[in-house]
Design a protein around this motif. Structure first.
Motif, PDB file in Angstrom:
ATOM      1  N   UNK A 183       7.465 -12.607   3.154  1.00  0.00           N
ATOM      2  CA  UNK A 183       7.097 -11.200   3.213  1.00  0.00           C
ATOM      3  C   UNK A 183       6.943 -10.702   1.780  1.00  0.00           C
ATOM      4  N   UNK A 184       5.773 -10.172   1.444  1.00  0.00           N
ATOM      5  CA  UNK A 184       5.539  -9.629   0.110  1.00  0.00           C
ATOM      6  C   UNK A 184       4.983  -8.222   0.245  1.00  0.00           C
ATOM      7  N   UNK A 185       5.225  -7.396  -0.751  1.00  0.00           N
ATOM      8  CA  UNK A 185       4.820  -5.998  -0.652  1.00  0.00           C
ATOM      9  C   UNK A 185       4.707  -5.390  -2.038  1.00  0.00           C
ATOM     10  N   UNK A 186       3.963  -4.299  -2.124  1.00  0.00           N
ATOM     11  CA  UNK A 186       3.839  -3.533  -3.363  1.00  0.00           C
ATOM     12  C   UNK A 186       3.650  -2.073  -2.996  1.00  0.00           C
ATOM     13  N   UNK A 187       4.344  -1.177  -3.725  1.00  0.00           N
ATOM     14  CA  UNK A 187       4.231   0.263  -3.520  1.00  0.00           C
ATOM     15  C   UNK A 187       4.213   0.936  -4.889  1.00  0.00           C
ATOM     16  N   UNK A 188       3.313   1.889  -5.057  1.00  0.00           N
ATOM     17  CA  UNK A 188       3.260   2.627  -6.308  1.00  0.00           C
ATOM     18  C   UNK A 188       2.619   3.975  -6.098  1.00  0.00           C
ATOM     19  N   UNK A 189       2.683   4.863  -7.094  1.00  0.00           N
ATOM     20  CA  UNK A 189       2.014   6.163  -6.980  1.00  0.00           C
ATOM     21  C   UNK A 189       0.503   5.969  -6.900  1.00  0.00           C
ATOM     22  N   UNK A 190      -0.151   6.728  -6.047  1.00  0.00           N
ATOM     23  CA  UNK A 190      -1.579   6.542  -5.825  1.00  0.00           C
ATOM     24  C   UNK A 190      -2.388   6.798  -7.083  1.00  0.00           C
ATOM     25  N   UNK A 191      -2.050   7.840  -7.804  1.00  0.00           N
ATOM     26  CA  UNK A 191      -2.836   8.197  -8.981  1.00  0.00           C
ATOM     27  C   UNK A 191      -2.131   7.824 -10.276  1.00  0.00           C
ATOM     28  N   UNK A 192      -1.049   7.066 -10.192  1.00  0.00           N
ATOM     29  CA  UNK A 192      -0.319   6.678 -11.380  1.00  0.00           C
ATOM     30  C   UNK A 192      -0.566   5.229 -11.735  1.00  0.00           C
ATOM     31  N   UNK A 193       0.433   4.620 -12.328  1.00  0.00           N
ATOM     32  CA  UNK A 193       0.346   3.214 -12.691  1.00  0.00           C
ATOM     33  C   UNK A 193       1.718   2.583 -12.462  1.00  0.00           C
ATOM     34  N   UNK A 194       1.744   1.277 -12.489  1.00  0.00           N
ATOM     35  CA  UNK A 194       2.992   0.581 -12.256  1.00  0.00           C
ATOM     36  C   UNK A 194       3.373   0.583 -10.787  1.00  0.00           C
ATOM     37  N   UNK A 195       4.424  -0.143 -10.473  1.00  0.00           N
ATOM     38  CA  UNK A 195       4.885  -0.268  -9.100  1.00  0.00           C
ATOM     39  C   UNK A 195       6.337   0.161  -8.999  1.00  0.00           C
ATOM     40  N   UNK A 196       6.650   0.958  -7.995  1.00  0.00           N
ATOM     41  CA  UNK A 196       8.032   1.347  -7.738  1.00  0.00           C
ATOM     42  C   UNK A 196       8.750   0.274  -6.931  1.00  0.00           C
ATOM     43  N   UNK A 197       7.973  -0.574  -6.272  1.00  0.00           N
ATOM     44  CA  UNK A 197       8.559  -1.622  -5.432  1.00  0.00           C
ATOM     45  C   UNK A 197       7.598  -2.792  -5.421  1.00  0.00           C
ATOM     46  N   UNK A 198       8.107  -3.994  -5.659  1.00  0.00           N
ATOM     47  CA  UNK A 198       7.295  -5.203  -5.583  1.00  0.00           C
ATOM     48  C   UNK A 198       8.175  -6.326  -5.071  1.00  0.00           C
ATOM     49  N   UNK A 199       8.024  -6.655  -3.808  1.00  0.00           N
ATOM     50  CA  UNK A 199       8.821  -7.709  -3.179  1.00  0.00           C
ATOM     51  C   UNK A 199       8.069  -9.020  -3.279  1.00  0.00           C
ATOM     52  N   UNK A 200       7.778  -9.427  -4.505  1.00  0.00           N
ATOM     53  CA  UNK A 200       7.061 -10.674  -4.749  1.00  0.00           C
ATOM     54  C   UNK A 200       6.977 -10.875  -6.243  1.00  0.00           C
TER      55      UNK A 200
END
Length: 487
Positions: free
Chosen positions: A106-123
């Protein structure tokens, strides 16, 4: 997807854009725009001299007594698409991803839509998975970027009178939604654009032929716009015709057979036969059967019908996960960027478009446009970056990609999903689903309870076959959690 695998269907410019996307997530607004009603209303309004600053400024028609317009309070918290997200809150919202039903990858990525970087990256950064139909997000973005949202595709007829007998040629222009007859749109969808059809083309062609003094023709058809294999070698045999038909620049009803008939082996020939029947009904004699040919240089155009726009096609293919339309758009992207309308030309066009826009592929590779290929590999961060690109003020031509994503609990492939997780997630999440045997994925945008706009991609490709439904529920719960959290 194969029938048993089919996706379940039961501050500045950025702040302005972010606020608009929040409103788009609300169910009522989503339905209005996806049905086209609001767009037509807005176009008609703008057709007058000058555009009012506010709908309340539009005067009522003469002799009509209407009450004053009362503007309600805000219907959603004003969003900040660039605000940093709380990694701990995001992680807590995505707790359902820990479900054993999702399997061991299971892999995932979450970040602000208009920002940069990721708040969560399960990979790890280069970790990839089979994306299934979330591939269509990338295909749609490439088509909108390389072709433009207003591009259309024409199916034409041309007449060659240089031979012993007049020869009419039906020319395929790669219209993915070309129909047999008017009004043959798919029922049960929120949005289905008005389609071109061969009956209308035959009517226009017959009129032009009579004006030219021609009442009898030989009939040829030209489907040479696309090249390469019509079926990808990595597609499972059962996908044809359950999920897609051989891809062609000329077909009717996406190459589907008429009721009671077997699979269509040659969609272009079937389209030519349907056209010949319609032409005969209008008093034009067609001698012999249709034959595959190329357009002579001396031919003169007789008539044409035009497809919906790329933006409309993208909206439909995202809502109902239209495999055929995605593969046609991939070929058009290949033609526009690589001069080659094939699987390979489309793949190279997509890769170039992504890298040209600064998107790191992270080891990703896509062999088709629909996501049917199990050889596809995609990093979740790529999907997040594509969604961010579509939200960027620098690329307004990509906005239909976000507007076309199904709304959780209301439209398209999400109409009957996300009904087990946090109720606040319904209507706050727009996402593209992806399902194959052993694969479940979701990618899209969400607005959380604090008004933050998020882009996310959730992927699992080692799901046990017997756990398929439970895995989808776990992933739905995680996505709904993003809509409900205070991230």
């Amino acid at each position: 997807m194969a029938k048993r695998e089919r996706e379940q269907r039961a501050g500045g410019a950025r702040r302005v854009l972010a606020g608009g996307l929040v409103l788009a997530l609300l169910a009522g607004a989503a339905v209005a725009w996806q049905t086209g009603w609001a767009q037509r209303w807005w176009d008609e309004l703008r057709a007058d001299a000058g555009t009012p600053a506010d709908p309340a400024a539009v005067a009522p028609p003469p002799e009509v007594d209407v009450p004053p317009v009362v503007v309600p309070g805000a219907v959603a918290v004003a969003a900040d698409g660039t605000a940093p997200l709380d990694p701990q809150a995001v992680r807590q919202a995505l707790a359902p991803l820990d479900s054993p039903d999702l399997g061991r990858h299971v892999i995932a990525a979450v970040g602000p839509l208009a920002g940069s970087g990721l708040a969560y990256e399960a990979a790890e950064g280069a970790d990839v998975a089979i994306p299934a139909s979330t591939t269509k997000i990338v295909t749609g973005a490439a088509a909108l970027f390389l072709l433009g949202p207003d591009r259309t595709f024409a199916t034409t007829t041309v007449l060659d009178s240089s031979g012993a007998a007049p020869r009419l040629v039906l020319v395929g222009g790669g219209d993915p939604l070309l129909a047999r007859e008017p009004g043959s749109a798919t029922s049960g969808t929120t949005y289905d654009p008005e389609r071109a059809d061969v009956r209308t083309l035959a009517k226009r062609t017959a009129r032009a032929l009579r004006q030219a003094g021609t009442s009898s023709v030989e009939l040829g058809f030209d489907d040479s716009l696309f090249t390469g294999p019509a079926v990808h070698p990595s597609w499972r045999p059962e996908y044809i015709p359950d999920e897609v038909n051989p891809i062609s620049a000329l077909w009717v009803n996406e190459g589907a057979a008429l009721p009671g008939q077997g699979p269509v082996a040659d969609p272009a020939l079937e389209a030519a036969r349907a056209f010949a029947q319609e032409l005969s009904r209008r008093g034009i004699t067609v001698t012999g059967g249709p034959t595959r040919t190329s357009v002579p240089a001396s031919a003169t155009e007789m008539a044409r019908v035009t497809s919906p726009t790329v933006a409309q096609i993208v909206q439909r293919l995202l809502e109902v996960s239209d495999n055929a339309a995605a593969e046609i758009l991939l070929r058009h992207a290949g033609l526009a960027d690589q001069g080659e309308g094939s699987f390979d030309g489309g793949r190279r066009a997509v890769e170039r478009m992504l890298t040209a826009n600064g998107i790191d592929l992270r080891g990703s590779v896509l062999y088709d446009g629909s996501g049917l290929s199990r050889d596809n590999r995609l990093a979740p961060g790529v999907l997040v970056d594509v969604l961010r690109l579509a939200a960027s003020p620098q690329h307004p031509q990509l906005r239909p990609l976000l507007a076309g994503l199904p709304v959780a609990g209301y439209t398209g492939s999400l109409a009957y999903r996300m009904d087990h997780g946090p109720p606040a997630g319904r209507g706050r999440v727009r996402a593209k689903t992806g399902t194959l045997t052993g694969v479940t994925s979701l990618a899209g945008i969400a607005v959380d309870s604090e008004g933050h706009l998020l882009a996310f991609a959730l992927m699992a490709d080692k799901v046990k076959k017997v756990k398929g439904a439970l895995a989808r529920t776990a992933m739905d719960d995680a996505a709904a959690g993003l809509g409900a959290c205070a991230c």
